[in-house]
Design an enzyme around this catalytic site. Structure first.
Site, mmCIF file in Angstrom:
data_model
loop_
_atom_site.group_PDB
_atom_site.id
_atom_site.type_symbol
_atom_site.label_atom_id
_atom_site.label_comp_id
_atom_site.label_asym_id
_atom_site.label_seq_id
_atom_site.Cartn_x
_atom_site.Cartn_y
_atom_site.Cartn_z
ATOM 1 C CG HIS A 1 -2.284 0.640 0.866
ATOM 2 N ND1 HIS A 1 -3.431 0.424 1.606
ATOM 3 C CD2 HIS A 1 -2.654 1.489 -0.128
ATOM 4 C CE1 HIS A 1 -4.435 1.126 1.090
ATOM 5 N NE2 HIS A 1 -3.980 1.780 0.039
ATOM 6 C CG ASP B 1 -6.270 -0.482 4.585
ATOM 7 O OD1 ASP B 1 -6.119 -1.532 5.237
ATOM 8 O OD2 ASP B 1 -5.323 0.126 4.050
ATOM 9 C CG HIS C 1 -4.072 -2.046 8.668
ATOM 10 N ND1 HIS C 1 -4.246 -3.001 7.687
ATOM 11 C CD2 HIS C 1 -3.666 -2.700 9.777
ATOM 12 C CE1 HIS C 1 -3.958 -4.193 8.195
ATOM 13 N NE2 HIS C 1 -3.600 -4.042 9.457
ATOM 14 C CG ASP D 1 -2.466 2.104 5.383
ATOM 15 O OD1 ASP D 1 -2.062 1.329 6.258
ATOM 16 O OD2 ASP D 1 -2.924 1.721 4.293
ATOM 17 C CG HIS E 1 2.699 -1.710 4.372
ATOM 18 N ND1 HIS E 1 2.080 -2.938 4.203
ATOM 19 C CD2 HIS E 1 3.125 -1.696 5.655
ATOM 20 C CE1 HIS E 1 2.124 -3.627 5.335
ATOM 21 N NE2 HIS E 1 2.749 -2.892 6.220
ATOM 22 C CG ASP F 1 -4.796 -3.209 2.166
ATOM 23 O OD1 ASP F 1 -4.871 -4.442 1.998
ATOM 24 O OD2 ASP F 1 -3.856 -2.658 2.786
ATOM 25 C CG ASP G 1 -5.329 -5.241 4.925
ATOM 26 O OD1 ASP G 1 -6.214 -4.371 5.001
ATOM 27 O OD2 ASP G 1 -4.120 -4.993 5.130
ATOM 28 C CD GLU H 1 -0.207 -4.373 1.430
ATOM 29 O OE1 GLU H 1 0.326 -5.500 1.426
ATOM 30 O OE2 GLU H 1 0.358 -3.340 1.849
#
Length: 300
Positions: free
Chosen positions: A100, A123, A125, A127, A140, A227, A229, A272
């Protein structure tokens, strides 16, 4: 209505330490992304891959706490220039990662074409780390912060300007793993976040309706940074930082379908995908299916 798309691969694996994510663009191509887009009647041009250097694996600069800073920055500068060129030529940039950290380059190339670029960050996360707040030094985990102008100058200045985006023009969807520094920054900047709690409580339909309404009125373009994830690991196992309890495959399709109906997305990246950690290219196949929905693919 999107008529022309350029696919840009970015085999970047230097923004984190789990090998294999550099093969993500190849995995997504192998899963049939170009053919999927062509079936929708959209003209697609595969621009190939951005060249990525080797970097110093696992090396953390003692002064910055950042891994592979120079190599990550160089790759992102090249990506920013390519994305800029694609938009100049009137084409929709579809960027395939890679980790990412490539969002730094994508947003640098996109945002110069808009006064108020909106960003949907799909996402697990945030980030939103910087060298000062990151527990790992993995870049990332920093692209959204860097795009806001926060962090190391080498990252924030990519593309020759900073910041690229404004905090009030961001919506994070699917968050369920945030570091302490990220939580503080979200509160300080007033960034809109739909955690898994809100998705469970409101439902994906309401989340997307609110997101589109929130961004549509005050932005002149919206970038989707997805992303894999963000999805639950059951549906997308081939990612480097899986977090259980994520967005389902069906909810993600609904989100993409609603964005397609609203006709608000002006650029996108899917990142990712790590085939080394995957099951029979399942995660890349999911990425292709979601891209199809984003571009207007329907069952009937």
């Amino acid at each position: 209505m999107i008529k022309n798309i350029s696919v840009i691969g970015v085999p970047m694996d230097l923004g984190q330490t789990r090998r294999g994510v550099d093969m993500g663009p190849s995995a997504i191509r192998y899963a049939g992304i170009v053919e999927r887009i062509e079936r929708l009647g959209i003209a697609v041009q595969d621009e190939g891959n951005i060249q990525i250097g080797l970097g110093e694996r696992y090396h953390t600069d003692p002064e910055t706490n950042l891994k592979n800073l120079k190599a990550v920055a160089k790759g992102n500068e090249s990506l920013a220039a390519k994305v800029d060129e694609v938009i100049e030529n009137g084409r929709f940039p579809l960027v395939l990662g890679g980790d990412h950290s490539i969002a730094i380059g994508t947003l640098a190339g996109v945002a110069k074409h808009y006064q108020n670029l909106g960003v949907i960050w799909y996402d697990a996360h945030g980030d939103l780390n910087t060298a000062d707040t990151s527990p790992s030094g993995n870049i990332h985990g920093m692209p959204l912060a860097a795009s806001l102008g926060l962090g190391h100058e080498v990252l924030t200045s990519i593309g020759g300007y900073s910041p690229k985006i404004k905090p009030e023009n961001i919506v994070i969807i699917g968050a369920r793993s945030l570091d302490e520094g990220e939580r503080e920054l979200i509160k300080e900047k007033g960034i809109k976040v739909y955690t898994m709690h809100e998705i469970d409580r409101l439902g994906m339909t309401k989340v997307m309706e609110e997101t589109i309404e929130y961004l549509k009125s005050k932005t002149d373009g919206i970038h989707l940074s997805l992303d894999l994830d963000g999805l639950d690991p059951h549906d997308a196992p081939g990612v480097g930082t899986p977090v259980i309890g994520g967005i389902s495959y069906r909810e993600s399709h609904l989100a993409m379908e609603m964005l397609a109906e609203a006709e608000v997305i002006t650029s996108a990246e899917f990142v990712e995908v790590n085939p080394i950690l995957d099951e029979k290219n399942k995660t890349a196949t999911v990425a292709v299916a979601l891209i199809g929905s984003l571009l207007g693919d329907k069952l009937l």
